[in-house]
Design an enzyme around this catalytic site. Structure first.
Site, PDB file in Angstrom:
ATOM      1  CG  ASP A  35      -1.053  -2.063   4.329  1.00 11.63           C
ATOM      2  OD1 ASP A  35      -1.462  -1.111   3.535  1.00 11.63           O
ATOM      3  OD2 ASP A  35      -1.758  -2.524   5.438  1.00 11.63           O
ATOM      4  N   GLY A  36       0.668   0.419   4.164  1.00  9.63           N
ATOM      5  CA  GLY A  36       1.062   1.527   5.095  1.00  9.63           C
ATOM      6  C   GLY A  36       1.614   2.887   4.388  1.00  9.63           C
ATOM      7  CG  ASN A  37       3.151   2.998   0.540  1.00 15.59           C
ATOM      8  OD1 ASN A  37       3.918   2.457   1.242  1.00 15.59           O
ATOM      9  ND2 ASN A  37       2.872   2.523  -1.011  1.00 15.59           N
ATOM     10  N   GLY A  38      -0.044   5.149   2.874  1.00 10.15           N
ATOM     11  CA  GLY A  38      -1.060   6.394   3.012  1.00 10.15           C
ATOM     12  C   GLY A  38      -1.104   6.761   4.620  1.00 10.15           C
ATOM     13  CG  HIS A  52       0.770   5.471  -2.951  1.00  4.93           C
ATOM     14  ND1 HIS A  52       0.748   4.457  -2.307  1.00  4.93           N
ATOM     15  CD2 HIS A  52      -0.422   6.003  -3.199  1.00  4.93           C
ATOM     16  CE1 HIS A  52      -0.664   4.168  -1.880  1.00  4.93           C
ATOM     17  NE2 HIS A  52      -1.338   5.226  -2.365  1.00  4.93           N
ATOM     18  CD  GLU A  82      -9.651  -6.739  -3.292  1.00  7.05           C
ATOM     19  OE1 GLU A  82      -8.550  -6.934  -3.659  1.00  7.05           O
ATOM     20  OE2 GLU A  82     -10.481  -7.916  -3.502  1.00  7.05           O
ATOM     21  CG  LEU A 146      15.026 -10.625  -7.822  1.00 10.68           C
ATOM     22  CD1 LEU A 146      14.738 -11.794  -6.515  1.00 10.68           C
ATOM     23  CD2 LEU A 146      15.151  -9.385  -7.340  1.00 10.68           C
ATOM     24  NE  ARG A 209      -6.632  -5.953   6.830  1.00 13.91           N
ATOM     25  CZ  ARG A 209      -6.788  -5.138   7.866  1.00 13.91           C
ATOM     26  NH1 ARG A 209      -7.161  -5.518   8.911  1.00 13.91           N
ATOM     27  NH2 ARG A 209      -6.661  -3.849   7.737  1.00 13.91           N
TER      28      ARG A 209
HETATM   29  C1  FPP Z   1      -0.608   0.154   0.217  1.00 16.10           C
HETATM   30  O1  FPP Z   1      -0.659   1.336   1.118  1.00 16.10           O
HETATM   31  C2  FPP Z   1       0.225   0.380  -0.932  1.00 16.10           C
HETATM   32  C3  FPP Z   1      -0.262   0.389  -2.306  1.00 16.10           C
HETATM   33  C4  FPP Z   1      -1.726   0.151  -2.420  1.00 16.10           C
HETATM   34  C5  FPP Z   1       0.513   0.667  -3.301  1.00 16.10           C
HETATM   35  C6  FPP Z   1       1.897   0.158  -3.360  1.00 16.10           C
HETATM   36  C7  FPP Z   1       2.659   0.967  -4.590  1.00 16.10           C
HETATM   37  C8  FPP Z   1       4.083   1.430  -4.417  1.00 16.10           C
HETATM   38  C9  FPP Z   1       4.974   1.173  -3.295  1.00 16.10           C
HETATM   39  C10 FPP Z   1       4.505   2.237  -5.816  1.00 16.10           C
HETATM   40  C11 FPP Z   1       4.551   1.589  -7.056  1.00 16.10           C
HETATM   41  C12 FPP Z   1       5.217   0.102  -7.113  1.00 16.10           C
HETATM   42  C13 FPP Z   1       6.137  -0.222  -7.856  1.00 16.10           C
HETATM   43  C14 FPP Z   1       6.314  -1.632  -7.914  1.00 16.10           C
HETATM   44  C15 FPP Z   1       7.088   0.478  -8.666  1.00 16.10           C
HETATM   45  P1  FPP Z   1      -1.786   1.875   1.671  1.00 16.10           P
HETATM   46  O2  FPP Z   1      -2.240   2.918   0.570  1.00 16.10           O
HETATM   47  O3  FPP Z   1      -2.763   0.795   1.360  1.00 16.10           O
HETATM   48  O4  FPP Z   1      -1.546   2.390   3.003  1.00 16.10           O
HETATM   49  P2  FPP Z   1      -2.548   2.602   4.329  1.00 16.10           P
HETATM   50  O5  FPP Z   1      -2.948   1.240   4.543  1.00 16.10           O
HETATM   51  O6  FPP Z   1      -1.650   3.286   5.174  1.00 16.10           O
HETATM   52  O7  FPP Z   1      -3.524   3.485   3.630  1.00 16.10           O
END
Ligand code: FPP
Length: 281
Positions: A35-38, A52, A82, A146, A209
């Protein structure tokens, strides 16, 4: 070059990995809520999809180090049920990133003995992603290192609803009796059937959570919440999570004294010993 790097950890890595192996058990199954990409992107005034993209780098690093450490299973929550409700361009970017990663990484995974599997409503993914995923799963299916398990269009409740439906159908058709329904039968009807339950759940991004992830399987998992955003979470942070895990006492509902006695009782795995205590078998 990249492949060599995967096979050969640096001297510093080797030292840390040896210490981790020596000082306790390496988790057999690690599950991660990435989590936390955004937020990583927004903090840098970048579009969310940039987070992402950067997150793929963390996936690469963590997969690599799990392979080196001898972790048996790594489950990544890459796309939830979701997540389909996110803006269309974000969903498309995530699907493209997945497709490109499968295109670019499958060979490398295969040469490094990684077996790829996936759980979730795979039939909901775009056709070309389904195809590449099926190819990658098939190419790597005989590998013995793995197991990298991708949770895609997955949620714990979705999985439990499916399991209940399948079991109810079997009862209706007279294949099983009501009394046959027990924990092991339910586990056998989940998408993770045959995979051990996660020993360690890591969630990045600082939220406390489980967000509809592996609701049944996480019953006794140790939780590690990292304040770091997923794109920042790299091998040194995984080492820290494993160190923390190794200092926990997993009691599975027992008291410390029972766990200590069980730990000293021979060669069986701790989970097997605890199970024996609970069931009396
Ligand atoms: C949550 O961050 C992350 C995701 C919904 C997607 C994760 C996907 C990747 C890391 C890339 C592709 C994966 C693979 C296996 C190659 P968020 O967008 O909910 O962040 P936020 O909580 O800050 O909004």
């Amino acid at each position: 070059m990249e492949l060599e790097a995967l096979n050969k950890p640096t001297a510093e890595d080797k030292k840390i990995q040896e210490e981790l192996r020596a000082s306790g058990n390496i988790p057999g199954h690690i599950a991660i809520i990435m989590d936390g990409n955004g937020r990583w992107a927004t903090k840098r005034f970048l579009p969310r999809v940039a987070g992402h993209r950067e997150g793929v780098g963390s996936v690469r690093d963590i997969v690599e180090v799990c392979g080196q450490l001898g972790v048996g299973y790594l489950t990544l929550y890459a796309f939830s049920t979701e997540n389909w409700n996110r803006p269309q361009d974000e969903v498309s970017t995530l699907m493209r990133l997945l497709l490109n990663s499968l295109r670019e990484e499958t060979d490398k995974l295969h040469r490094n003995n990684v077996r790829l599997t996936a759980i979730g409503a795979i039939d909901k993914l775009p056709g070309e992603v389904q195809k590449k995923l099926a190819d990658a799963i098939s190419i790597t299916k005989g590998n013995t290192g793995l197991t990298l398990n991708l949770a895609l269009s997955y949620s714990g409740r979705w999985e439990l609803v499916n399991a209940v439906r399948e079991i109810a159908l079997k009862v209706r058709q007279g294949e099983i009796e009501l009394d046959d329904i027990n924990e092991s039968l339910i586990s056998d009807h989940l998408t993770t059937s045959g995979i051990p339950e996660p020993d360690l759940l890591i969630r990045t991004g600082g939220e406390y959570r489980v967000s509809n992830f592996m609701l049944w399987q996480l019953a006794y998992s140790e939780l590690f919440i990292s304040p770091l955003y997923w794109p920042e979470f790299r091998r040194q942070h995984l080492y820290e999570a494993i160190r923390d895990y190794q200092n926990r006492e997993r009691r599975f509902g027992l008291v410390s004294e029972q766990v200590r006695r069980r730990n000293n009782g021979g060669e069986k795995s701790l989970a097997a010993k605890i199970f024996q205590t609970i069931t009396g078998e």
